[in-house]
Design an enzyme around this catalytic site. Sequence first.
Site, PDB file in Angstrom:
ATOM      1  N   SER A  49      40.873  48.870  37.256  1.00  0.00           N
ATOM      2  CA  SER A  49      42.281  48.786  37.643  1.00  0.00           C
ATOM      3  C   SER A  49      43.163  49.204  36.467  1.00  0.00           C
ATOM      4  CB  SER A  49      42.621  47.355  38.053  1.00  0.00           C
ATOM      5  OG  SER A  49      44.015  47.212  38.213  1.00  0.00           O
ATOM      6  N   GLY A  50      44.177  50.029  36.727  1.00  0.00           N
ATOM      7  CA  GLY A  50      45.039  50.547  35.662  1.00  0.00           C
ATOM      8  C   GLY A  50      45.797  49.478  34.892  1.00  0.00           C
TER       9      GLY A  50
ATOM     10  N   CYS B 132      46.859  34.640  41.526  1.00  0.00           N
ATOM     11  CA  CYS B 132      46.859  34.553  42.991  1.00  0.00           C
ATOM     12  C   CYS B 132      46.883  33.106  43.447  1.00  0.00           C
ATOM     13  CB  CYS B 132      45.622  35.223  43.558  1.00  0.00           C
ATOM     14  SG  CYS B 132      45.150  36.690  42.677  1.00  0.00           S
TER      15      CYS B 132
HETATM   16  C1  LIG Z   1      43.325  41.827  38.676  1.00  0.00           C
HETATM   17  C2  LIG Z   1      41.934  41.850  39.174  1.00  0.00           C
HETATM   18  C3  LIG Z   1      41.611  42.519  40.375  1.00  0.00           C
HETATM   19  C4  LIG Z   1      42.650  43.160  41.246  1.00  0.00           C
HETATM   20  O1  LIG Z   1      43.191  44.318  40.674  1.00  0.00           O
HETATM   21  P1  LIG Z   1      44.620  44.839  41.199  1.00  0.00           P
HETATM   22  O2  LIG Z   1      44.762  46.174  40.548  1.00  0.00           O
HETATM   23  O3  LIG Z   1      45.628  43.839  40.716  1.00  0.00           O
HETATM   24  O4  LIG Z   1      44.546  44.921  42.685  1.00  0.00           O
HETATM   25  C5  LIG Z   1      40.300  42.521  40.777  1.00  0.00           C
HETATM   26  N1  LIG Z   1      39.344  41.932  40.047  1.00  0.00           N
HETATM   27  C6  LIG Z   1      39.606  41.297  38.892  1.00  0.00           C
HETATM   28  C7  LIG Z   1      38.490  40.678  38.122  1.00  0.00           C
HETATM   29  C8  LIG Z   1      40.911  41.226  38.427  1.00  0.00           C
HETATM   30  O5  LIG Z   1      41.168  40.571  37.284  1.00  0.00           O
END
Ligand SMILES: *Cc1c(COP(=O)(O)O)cnc(C)c1O
Length: 385
Positions: free
Chosen positions: A199-200, A324
């Site tokens: 994830s960016g 979350c």
């Molecule tokens: C933040 C996170 C995600 C979700 O990524 P997003 O880009 O926010 O949708 C998934 N898995 C883990 C372990 C994360 O910390």
Amino acid sequence: MQRIYLDYAATTPVLPEVLEAMVPYFSGEFGNASGVYSWSRTARQALDQARDQVAKVLGAQPEEIVFTGGGSESDNLAIKGAAWAYRDRGRHIITSAIEHHAVLEACHWLEGQGFEVTYLPVNGEGLVDPQSVKEALRPDTILVTIMHANNEVGTIQPIAEIGEIVRDTKAVFHTDAVQTAGVLDINVDHLNVDLLTLSGHKLYGPKGVGALYVRKGTRLVPMIHGGGHERRRRAGTENVPGIVGLARALEITHSERESENARLQALRDKLISGLSAIPYTRVNGSLAQRLPNNVNVCFEFIEGESLLLTLDMRGVAASSGSACTSGSLEPSHVLLAMGLPHEIAHGSLRLTLGRGTTEADVDYVLGEIPQIVERLRAMSPLYRG
Ligand SMILES: *Cc1c(COP(=O)(O)O)cnc(C)c1O
């Protein structure tokens, strides 16, 4: 007033060099990469370069990289996409009890679609035992998904070892590496994985952009149907500035990770030892197999929420677990899976450090937290300190 950000596991700021790399693609070079004219060629070249950069860090081929709309989407594509592609071979999936909600909820949804999911337990340190994966595997297991490092307690799972076990079966192996990209080695051959999520915005790139590594020969049913983008695995006009930003951020954080990890680990350990000196405090998660930037502690007899609110008033941004779940009064599913009782899991505090964190920040927090904890405990009917 001080303003100290200690929630880097929730999101990170875009690095100036990353922003600089993204800017041209918003307005000057705004072309749709699918066209036949020069604007499109420029956009396509930027996409190709970004794909090469990401592939290089992963030790993968560029065509094995699929860009998505973020970590949650990559997790969903990996899990639902593989489950759907292999459903004629079997309907059994293995995951762990401490996964991110993007993984757990995708698995829950699949249970409603006729799949069966095994949620592996973790030990008191928050670690999955590779032997438990071996024992859970069945002839109809089609997918194993275990996160590389946990976002709440920072535990690093033995992914390479689990991958070796899964490799001997017909199942596909996915890991969510959102918390480890730019921090640990995420070479897909070292990790023995078929699918890997990035994830960016967790690695100093932009929000709303992610990537999924898909090993050659691994089948996926797309979740978003439309044009033939991303080799028919994810329809939609590519987010060129976002993708350029993700790739640049990964390149920078990956190349600088050794020195940055050493710096953060020293600050982390100072925080952990300082906070452990507070009575009735426990550190959550393995100290040995742990991300260099993660501190997670429970202070007995207090509510994590009241602690967070007080810290916010003193200028410190922290979290009680995952972004979350805070705001709800449910204790963390990760701490419960590690065997902590409900009332203790409620008093948890997660501090995650990053590139902007200084020793002065750590000292400030170590000055504030003991007083806050003492004051909150004095108001608690349960505490007789
Ligand atoms: C933040 C996170 C995600 C979700 O990524 P997003 O880009 O926010 O949708 C998934 N898995 C883990 C372990 C994360 O910390």
